[in-house]
Design a protein around this motif. Sequence first.
Motif, PDB file in Angstrom:
ATOM      1  N   SER A 236       0.808  -1.229   0.000  1.00 32.12           N
ATOM      2  CA  SER A 236       0.000   0.000   0.000  1.00 32.12           C
ATOM      3  C   SER A 236       0.835   1.270   0.000  1.00 32.12           C
ATOM      4  N   ASN A 237       2.130   1.168   0.362  1.00 34.53           N
ATOM      5  CA  ASN A 237       2.992   2.355   0.402  1.00 34.53           C
ATOM      6  C   ASN A 237       3.854   2.511  -0.848  1.00 34.53           C
ATOM      7  N   LEU A 238       3.703   1.606  -1.805  1.00 31.21           N
ATOM      8  CA  LEU A 238       4.590   1.600  -2.975  1.00 31.21           C
ATOM      9  C   LEU A 238       4.379   2.840  -3.830  1.00 31.21           C
ATOM     10  N   THR A 239       5.489   3.544  -4.131  1.00 30.19           N
ATOM     11  CA  THR A 239       5.425   4.718  -5.009  1.00 30.19           C
ATOM     12  C   THR A 239       6.228   4.519  -6.293  1.00 30.19           C
ATOM     13  N   PHE A 240       7.205   3.611  -6.277  1.00 27.56           N
ATOM     14  CA  PHE A 240       8.104   3.391  -7.420  1.00 27.56           C
ATOM     15  C   PHE A 240       8.076   1.915  -7.785  1.00 27.56           C
ATOM     16  N   LEU A 241       7.768   1.614  -9.044  1.00 26.84           N
ATOM     17  CA  LEU A 241       7.761   0.227  -9.508  1.00 26.84           C
ATOM     18  C   LEU A 241       8.297   0.169 -10.934  1.00 26.84           C
ATOM     19  N   ASP A 242       9.389  -0.564 -11.108  1.00 30.09           N
ATOM     20  CA  ASP A 242       9.988  -0.742 -12.431  1.00 30.09           C
ATOM     21  C   ASP A 242       9.843  -2.195 -12.839  1.00 30.09           C
ATOM     22  N   LEU A 243       9.029  -2.423 -13.878  1.00 28.37           N
ATOM     23  CA  LEU A 243       8.771  -3.766 -14.391  1.00 28.37           C
ATOM     24  C   LEU A 243       9.255  -3.909 -15.828  1.00 28.37           C
ATOM     25  N   CYS A 244      10.206  -3.094 -16.232  1.00 26.35           N
ATOM     26  CA  CYS A 244      10.717  -3.145 -17.605  1.00 26.35           C
ATOM     27  C   CYS A 244      11.139  -4.566 -17.971  1.00 26.35           C
ATOM     28  N   GLY A 245      10.560  -5.074 -19.055  1.00 24.54           N
ATOM     29  CA  GLY A 245      10.923  -6.406 -19.524  1.00 24.54           C
ATOM     30  C   GLY A 245      10.161  -7.537 -18.870  1.00 24.54           C
ATOM     31  N   ALA A 246       9.098  -7.216 -18.143  1.00 17.12           N
ATOM     32  CA  ALA A 246       8.292  -8.260 -17.481  1.00 17.12           C
ATOM     33  C   ALA A 246       7.418  -8.945 -18.515  1.00 17.12           C
TER      34      ALA A 246
END
Length: 349
Positions: A236-246
């Motif tokens: 619930s606190n996540l502000t940054f998510l990098d899923l490049c190439g998922a």
Amino acid sequence: MAAPAADETWCRETVPRVMELVSPRLPQRDACALLAVSPWCYRALVANPRLWEVLDLREMKNAGDRLISALSLARYRHLKVLNLEFAQDIEDRHFVHLKEMSGISLENLEFLNLNACQKISDKGIEAVTSLCPNLQRLAIYWIVGLTDLSIGHITKNCKQIVDLNLSGCKNISDKGMQLIANNYQELKKLNITRCVKLTDDGLKQVLLKCSSLESLNLYALSSFTDRVYKEIGSLSNLTFLDLCGAQNLTDDGLACISRCGCLTYLNLTWCVRVTDAGIVAIAQGCRSLELLSLFGIVGVTDACLEALSKSCSSSLTTLDVNGCIGIKRRSRDDLLKLFPSLSCFKVHS
């Protein structure tokens, strides 16, 4: 005689005082250079403890010997930040030597940056972390020889880690993730870019136990599946998510991620199985997005941008839709009509 007396006062008192005021605003290497200005400047600067809370040896040659010499000086006894990023000639033996030296302690150290110190092995990590019981941030990017043994040493010696960068540590496995999950339940930032041995099982343990995560970097990790991506939605606190190439991320996984309502940064570059349905879910759940990359996703159309414009038109400042051939209105003018705050149109070049 008045003039020489005034000159002496200037040299003894005025110049050192000015140096004291200026030096905290300078890069540390420039502040160190001021030590040579005069004996009075030297004494004044050495007596200022705030100047010696940082030791910056980034990209320097003979960094190992420089480190030992610096930590032998009393002024570095309250060191908080040690930067050895891309430093040359730093090896395990230097950290082992520090461990064996009497009077050396890094108990105040909060941030240790060892990025790209390729000659460091598990042995060096054991030695240096044993000196840093209060470490909060650790960066060991691109030290490819490190194994789960290093994670064991870190979790044993440094109980207060909240920011951990393991990017490029290709030999870290699910065992290492289990150690992180069990020991760092207050973890705020985790970067496991290109940690290619990890599976859903390892990452899932972290996501279940480290519920305070604010930043999660999974760049260039193509083996994870929706089984673990769905667990990201509980952060619930996540502000940054990098899923490049998922490559295995689907709309179902993205729909769960849309529960992360605080997200401001979302990189979906080359998430090739994503379609409008997934992006619409993000638009509905993540209304504070500032950066979004859809680069290379051919399954999205103008419909997803319309949905995003209803929730993120004022917040989005960076949007990359290059390579999204299903989006027909993707010129700068077209995008600015939907997102007037845009200032950047390319995340990947």
